[in-house]
Design an enzyme around this catalytic site. Structure first.
Site, PDB file in Angstrom:
ATOM      1  N   GLN A   1     -11.167  24.958  11.663  1.00  0.00           N
ATOM      2  CA  GLN A   1     -10.211  24.190  12.461  1.00  0.00           C
ATOM      3  C   GLN A   1      -8.839  24.853  12.408  1.00  0.00           C
ATOM      4  O   GLN A   1      -8.035  24.576  11.531  1.00  0.00           O
ATOM      5  CB  GLN A   1     -10.137  22.738  11.978  1.00  0.00           C
ATOM      6  CG  GLN A   1      -9.334  21.891  12.909  1.00  0.00           C
ATOM      7  CD  GLN A   1      -9.473  20.410  12.635  1.00  0.00           C
ATOM      8  OE1 GLN A   1     -10.298  19.977  11.854  1.00  0.00           O
ATOM      9  NE2 GLN A   1      -8.653  19.633  13.300  1.00  0.00           N
ATOM     10  N   PHE A   2      -8.592  25.727  13.368  1.00  0.00           N
ATOM     11  CA  PHE A   2      -7.336  26.474  13.402  1.00  0.00           C
ATOM     12  C   PHE A   2      -6.120  25.565  13.569  1.00  0.00           C
ATOM     13  O   PHE A   2      -5.012  25.930  13.192  1.00  0.00           O
ATOM     14  CB  PHE A   2      -7.362  27.552  14.487  1.00  0.00           C
ATOM     15  CG  PHE A   2      -7.160  27.043  15.881  1.00  0.00           C
ATOM     16  CD1 PHE A   2      -5.906  27.023  16.451  1.00  0.00           C
ATOM     17  CD2 PHE A   2      -8.232  26.580  16.634  1.00  0.00           C
ATOM     18  CE1 PHE A   2      -5.706  26.553  17.738  1.00  0.00           C
ATOM     19  CE2 PHE A   2      -8.056  26.109  17.915  1.00  0.00           C
ATOM     20  CZ  PHE A   2      -6.785  26.098  18.478  1.00  0.00           C
ATOM     21  N   THR A   3      -6.305  24.366  14.104  1.00  0.00           N
ATOM     22  CA  THR A   3      -5.165  23.472  14.328  1.00  0.00           C
ATOM     23  C   THR A   3      -4.517  23.012  13.025  1.00  0.00           C
ATOM     24  O   THR A   3      -3.399  22.508  13.041  1.00  0.00           O
ATOM     25  CB  THR A   3      -5.571  22.255  15.173  1.00  0.00           C
ATOM     26  OG1 THR A   3      -6.605  21.539  14.504  1.00  0.00           O
ATOM     27  CG2 THR A   3      -6.040  22.686  16.556  1.00  0.00           C
TER      28      THR A   3
END
Length: 149
Positions: free
Chosen positions: A78-80
């Protein structure tokens, strides 16, 4: 490297309406990889997560780890989690690792987790994933390998 750790009774992830991974009692891990993260960040997180005592013992006290209960683990990239939200209202993801760096490090993280012998599943890196979970507790903890000292 950042991790959101959720104690779950069950969790699953779907990609294109097909189940990519699912677990029963254990941990759902949302993993964000920063452009400066290295294998040592993954190794530190893995050890902390596997030994984190957030499951109840016979007296209901949080004294057991996912390893102690032979739980299951679902890893989701989850890059966010690497969002920079300090300026303006639209988060920036510029510090999130690019796929050529993030994919091998995420794979390494999963390999290190799976060395525990626990059932370990994951979503698909970069895919549009639908994650479902039944949070147990709820117990949710956020870890950042950059703040380990």
């Amino acid at each position: 490297m950042k991790a959101v750790i959720q104690r779950v009774s069950e969790a699953s992830v779907k990609v294109d309406e097909k189940t990519a991974g699912e677990i029963g009692n254990g941990l759902l891990l949302l993993i964000g990889i920063d452009e400066t993260d290295e294998k040592t960040d993954a190794e530190w997180l893995v050890q902390k997560i596997l030994n984190l005592r957030i499951f109840g013992d016979a007296e209901g006290k949080l004294n057991l780890s996912v390893t102690d209960i032979a739980g299951e683990i679902l890893c989701i990239s989850q890059f966010t989690l690497i969002a920079d939200y300090k300026k303006g209202n639209r988060p920036s993801f510029i510090k999130a690792a690019k796929p050529e760096h993030a994919v091998p490090l995420f794979e390494y993280f999963k390999e290190e987790i799976s060395k525990s012998g626990l059932k370990t599943e994951s979503g698909i890196f970069g895919a549009d994933m639908k994650v479902s979970l039944l949070n147990d507790g709820p117990v949710t903890i956020v870890m950042d390998s950059k703040t380990k000292m």
